[in-house]
Design an enzyme around this catalytic site. Sequence first.
Site, PDB file in Angstrom:
ATOM      1  N   ARG A 121       4.545   4.432  -0.417  1.00  0.00           N
ATOM      2  CA  ARG A 121       3.622   5.553  -0.244  1.00  0.00           C
ATOM      3  C   ARG A 121       3.629   5.915   1.227  1.00  0.00           C
ATOM      4  O   ARG A 121       3.658   5.032   2.103  1.00  0.00           O
ATOM      5  CB  ARG A 121       2.216   5.182  -0.677  1.00  0.00           C
ATOM      6  CG  ARG A 121       1.200   6.231  -0.218  1.00  0.00           C
ATOM      7  CD  ARG A 121      -0.120   6.109  -0.891  1.00  0.00           C
ATOM      8  NE  ARG A 121      -0.012   6.505  -2.285  1.00  0.00           N
ATOM      9  CZ  ARG A 121      -1.062   6.756  -3.053  1.00  0.00           C
ATOM     10  NH1 ARG A 121      -2.275   6.635  -2.575  1.00  0.00           N
ATOM     11  NH2 ARG A 121      -0.902   7.102  -4.309  1.00  0.00           N
ATOM     12  N   ARG A 166      -5.494   1.142  -5.339  1.00  0.00           N
ATOM     13  CA  ARG A 166      -5.214   1.240  -6.771  1.00  0.00           C
ATOM     14  C   ARG A 166      -3.715   1.247  -7.080  1.00  0.00           C
ATOM     15  O   ARG A 166      -3.232   0.424  -7.844  1.00  0.00           O
ATOM     16  CB  ARG A 166      -5.850   2.538  -7.276  1.00  0.00           C
ATOM     17  CG  ARG A 166      -5.864   2.734  -8.746  1.00  0.00           C
ATOM     18  CD  ARG A 166      -6.596   4.038  -9.019  1.00  0.00           C
ATOM     19  NE  ARG A 166      -7.706   4.191  -8.100  1.00  0.00           N
ATOM     20  CZ  ARG A 166      -8.921   3.705  -8.297  1.00  0.00           C
ATOM     21  NH1 ARG A 166      -9.180   3.077  -9.411  1.00  0.00           N
ATOM     22  NH2 ARG A 166      -9.872   3.868  -7.407  1.00  0.00           N
ATOM     23  N   THR A 167      -2.997   2.149  -6.467  1.00  0.00           N
ATOM     24  CA  THR A 167      -1.575   2.284  -6.801  1.00  0.00           C
ATOM     25  C   THR A 167      -0.797   1.030  -6.392  1.00  0.00           C
ATOM     26  O   THR A 167       0.053   0.544  -7.118  1.00  0.00           O
ATOM     27  CB  THR A 167      -0.992   3.533  -6.110  1.00  0.00           C
ATOM     28  OG1 THR A 167      -1.799   4.648  -6.456  1.00  0.00           O
ATOM     29  CG2 THR A 167       0.424   3.796  -6.548  1.00  0.00           C
ATOM     30  N   HIS A 188       3.521  12.522  -6.844  1.00  0.00           N
ATOM     31  CA  HIS A 188       3.008  11.192  -7.190  1.00  0.00           C
ATOM     32  C   HIS A 188       3.444  10.944  -8.632  1.00  0.00           C
ATOM     33  O   HIS A 188       2.621  10.926  -9.548  1.00  0.00           O
ATOM     34  CB  HIS A 188       1.483  11.188  -7.055  1.00  0.00           C
ATOM     35  CG  HIS A 188       0.851   9.832  -7.147  1.00  0.00           C
ATOM     36  ND1 HIS A 188       1.580   8.665  -7.270  1.00  0.00           N
ATOM     37  CD2 HIS A 188      -0.456   9.458  -7.132  1.00  0.00           C
ATOM     38  CE1 HIS A 188       0.744   7.641  -7.328  1.00  0.00           C
ATOM     39  NE2 HIS A 188      -0.491   8.101  -7.254  1.00  0.00           N
ATOM     40  N   LYS A 217       5.488   0.510  15.903  1.00  0.00           N
ATOM     41  CA  LYS A 217       6.342   0.383  17.093  1.00  0.00           C
ATOM     42  C   LYS A 217       7.260   1.587  17.245  1.00  0.00           C
ATOM     43  O   LYS A 217       8.112   1.606  18.127  1.00  0.00           O
ATOM     44  CB  LYS A 217       7.193  -0.890  16.987  1.00  0.00           C
ATOM     45  CG  LYS A 217       6.391  -2.172  16.933  1.00  0.00           C
ATOM     46  CD  LYS A 217       7.331  -3.360  16.710  1.00  0.00           C
ATOM     47  CE  LYS A 217       6.553  -4.615  16.370  1.00  0.00           C
ATOM     48  NZ  LYS A 217       7.415  -5.644  15.801  1.00  0.00           N
TER      49      LYS A 217
END
Lengths: 304, 140
Positions: free
Chosen positions: A101, A51-52, A129, A80
């Site tokens: 995120r 969604r975001t 958020h 890595k």
Amino acid sequence: MRHLMNITDFSVEEINELIEVSKDIINNGSKYSEKCKGKQLATLFFEPSTRTRLSFESAMLSLGGSVLGFSSASSSSTAKGESVGDTIQTVSCYADIIAMRHPKEGAPEVAAQTTLVPIINAGDGGHNHPTQTLTDLLTISQEKGTLDNLTIGLCGDLKFGRTVHSLITAMSRYKNVKFILISPVELQLPDYIIKDVLEKNNIEYKVTQSMEEYMDELDILYMTRVQKERFFNEADYIRLKDYYILDCNKLGKAKKDLCIMHPLPRVNEIAKEVDSDPRAAYFRQVKYGKYIRMALILKLLEIK
Amino acid sequence: MNIDSITNGYVIDHIEAGKSMQIYEYLNLGDLDCSVAIIRNVKSKRTGKKDIIKIDEFIDINMDVLGYLAPDITVNVIKDGEIIEKKHMELPEELKNIIKCENPRCITSVEQDLDNIFKLTDRENRVYRCKYCESKAKNN
């Protein structure tokens, strides 16, 4: 160069300005369709979030810009062993702005130390958020016509729910706002939010375990999901996940102009039957999320 | 009980009784070659009992550690057997690599090269929060 780490990075005036630009985008979308032509947004999602991420990408594409990035840590150099700082410094050589995120709290703060371009925190664990909070503020402003004089019910996981903490912090800066805190004892709002935000700002609040007790007083009902990923103990999650389920019956005493919000995704805390009620604003909220992100990208890129 | 006076070095005085070992550890005094004396439960007019640490050499003392652990102490700087300066502590605005963030969800838990930085967010209540995840540091 400005970043957005936390909703309080912006003043009330700046937030109001973002809301105004968003409203202009809603009404005059075509005016903005080439504002970011030639600009690139990198969406760096070290943890999946459809969604975001799509909201950011849709926002940038609607501004005429382009997007690049990755949608999980396994498809980035993190697999890595690269540090967040190095990944960000590299990507900031390609992109004009970064939305990231990360599952670890404070990762965007680390990113801000090495980046060459503005960083938007698109969620860092259970911490912040801010673009969800901006989305919530635009939704309230659009649906209620004001951000003042509102009684806001927050229901569900008030302990781990970062959207709830940020929304309380953001709304506490507006006039005559009251909160009804609805949650099981185990998921009550942390003391530091009560002391440092509510009591410090003399904001009226009531604590209840009953969803119906204050239903008739609410202007906003903000439902939240009990998030499995925030629990270390599966048994606790199973015990608490079905505590509150909103259905048409429970809305019986609610105001005719109640606004029902949810940051989504929902699991079962709002019954499907509520979706057709005009008071259900949560899918409109998704749309507002795109508009406020468009406004935010413009602000951070300093495009008028 | 008598402990010889020192000629050049420091006397860390007015340490809360029982806290001297913690300060000894945080300042890494065990790594020094010079004489270091820890005197515990010394009679004090002000507090009843106190601890004292004497260091018989000029070394780099991390004042932030002392300010954080024991803001009420005094550091007497001794030169040629005389006190030439009395340093009073205050809570530092920032702690760098003195305490670790204990939040398992904090970015510092996975990126070992990051400095552990805490900011003083509430002087009155001596609250420090992690610069990254904003978790509250446990009170020392």
